[in-house]
Design an enzyme around this catalytic site. Sequence first.
Site: not given
Ligand code: F6R
Length: 613
Positions: A2, A27, A73, A97-98, A486, A490, A493, A509, A608
Amino acid sequence: MCGIVGAVSAKECTNFLLAGLTTLEYRGYDSAGLAVLNNGLQRARAKGRVAELASKVAKGDIQGQVGIAHTRWATHGVPAERNAHPHISEGLAVVHNGIIENYESLREQLQGLGYVFTSDTDTETIAHLIQACFKGQIGEPAENLFSAVQCAVAHLKGAFALAVISEEEPDCLVVAREGSPLMLGITDEGHYAASDASALVSVTQQMMHLENGDIARLTRDAVMLVDAQGQAVEREVVTSHLSANAVELGEYDHFMQKEIFEQPQALGNTLEMISGAGQLQPGIFGAEAAAIFEQVDSVLILACGTSSYAGLTAKYWIEQVASIPCNVEIASEYRYRQSVANPNQLVVVISQSGETADTLAALHHAKSLGHTHTLAICNVPESTIVRETALRFITRAGPEIGVASTKAFTTQLSALFLLTLLLAKTNQRLSKENEKIYLDELRHLPVAVERVLSLEPDIKAWSLQFANKHHALFLGRGRHFPIASEGALKLKEISYIHAEAYPAGELKHGPLALVDADMPVIVVAPNDELLEKLKANMQEVSARGGQLYVFADGDSAIRSTNGVNVLTMPEHYGLLSPVLHVVALQLLSYHVALVKGTDVDKPRNLAKSVTVE
Ligand code: F6R
C-alpha cells in the site's frame, strides 16, 4: 505494498495526489482512491489501476487543496471498490498502510456504538474509532482532530501509517506512524505526506522522516509534531538526494529493464569508497565496525526472497575466504524459531527496502535474544532497518521500482564481498597480495557486468523458446546454487512459469523424474572447482531428452549440440562470478516475460515492499 500520499497546500492538490499514487504504483496494489476537502468531503475510488481512478476524478471534477490518497494491496477483504481507501466515517476520511491486529474486537465495540461498516477492511475500523474518539463515545470528547487521532492510536495494536482529514477542520491533515514508514515534504506553499520519498520529489527535496509513535498536524504553514509520549518534538529536515528522473523510465520500456542496465553504474556507486583504496578499512561499515569485527566468531544472515539469496551466496564466500561459520535464515522462519543465541555472532540483515516486516521482526527477535552486533545491508538510508542496527552499509543502487529485484541484488553481493574481505582481514586470513587482487576485481566489476549486458540479443533469442513452457529447472553448484535459485525466483515471479532451482548434484535424488523434452533446464556453468561434476549432471539431463540452456565460461569447454544451447560468458570471474551470472539470468527472465506478455514491473499478486507479515 500500500501507498499513502497527502497534501495541505495553497494550490489545488488533486493532480499532486494522483501523480504521487502513480509514482507509488511500483509498490504493487489492486485498487486506489482519494478524498479531498472542498465544501465537504469528496471521494473517488476504483478497483484496478490509478489511471481508472484518474478518469473518475476527472469526471466528478473532484478538486481541493487538502486531500489524501492511497493505493491498496488487499489484506483484509478482496480487491474491490468498497474495500479501497479512503474509508469514511461521517465527514472524516482515513487512509492506512499496515495491519491493525485488534481490528475485530474494535469493530465489535464500534458496531455496539451504532457504527455501520461498509467494507471488510481493518482500516474502516480506524475511521470509526477516530470519529468515536472525536465525539467522546470512547474516552473524553476530543478537542480537535489531532487529539481524536491521538486517542484512537492509543487503542490500535499493529503496524500502521495513517493520514486523516475531516470536514470539521478543513485546513489540516493529521498523520501518524507506528511501524510503517511515513515522511513529510516541507515547502513554502504547503506540507505533504507520503509513505515513500519518491512520491514527494515532484514537489520538494526537503523531507522529514517520522519516528515510530509520532503524530503530526499539518497545515499550510506549520507542522506540529508529538512523539510516542505525547511530547512536542522536532525532527530534522533532510535533503533527499532522490531526483525526480531517478523514478522515471527514460528511454526504457520497463523499470526492470532500466534497472538491469543500470547495474554497472549502481555497482560503481556502491563501490565508490574503494575506488582509489590500496586496502580496506572496516569504517565503511560504521564507526564501531573495527571493534565489533574483532569480537565476531560467526555470522548469522537474516533476509527474505532475493535478499536471502544474496546472503546464501555470501555464506560460500565468508566460510571460504574468512574461515568464519555463517548461517543464513529466512527471516520469517527465524523470528518464530527457538534458536540458540551467540553474543559474538554478527547478525546481518539484508534488505533492499529496509522496511520488510519479516526482516525487521527477525532483527527485533535477534536483539531480544541478546544479539548486539547487528549490521544492515540496505538500499534505503532512511529506512527503519538501517536505523535499528549497530552497523550499516548502504548500497547505492538508487531507487528500485520494478517489483523484481535486480540492481539491489548485485549491489548487495558487492557489499557482502566487502564484508567477507574485512572479516577475513580481521581474522588474519587475507594476505596483502590477495586483498589487492580482490579489490581490483571489485573495481573491474562494473565493466565485467557491462560485458554481460552485451549478451542481450542472444538471450532474447533464447527467450522465444520459452513461449509455450510451463515449467523450468535451474541448476547450479556451490556459490552458484543461490544464483540458480535467484534465477528461478526471477523467472517465476515475472513470467509465471513454474521454476525451481536445485544444486545439480541433487537432481538424481528426485527432480530428474520431471525431465523430458518439454522441460527447459537452465544451467549456471562457470569454470570453477565443480565444473566437471556439473558436466556429469548435465549429461544426466541430456540422456533424458531435457533441453539444456547453459551459461558457461569461455574456458568451460561446453559446446552447443542438439539439445544443448550454450551462451559464453564474456569473462571468467572466480569468486565474484555469481554477480555476472545472475545478470544473464535477469535478462533471460525479463525477455521470457516479454514473450509471455506479463506485466513485467508489476507482476500479479506481488508488492515491492512487503510491510506486512
Ligand atoms: C524478488 C524480490 C523479493 C524481495 C523480498 C525482500 O524479486 O524482490 O523477493 O527480495 O521481498 O525484500 P527486501 O530486500 O526489500 O527486504
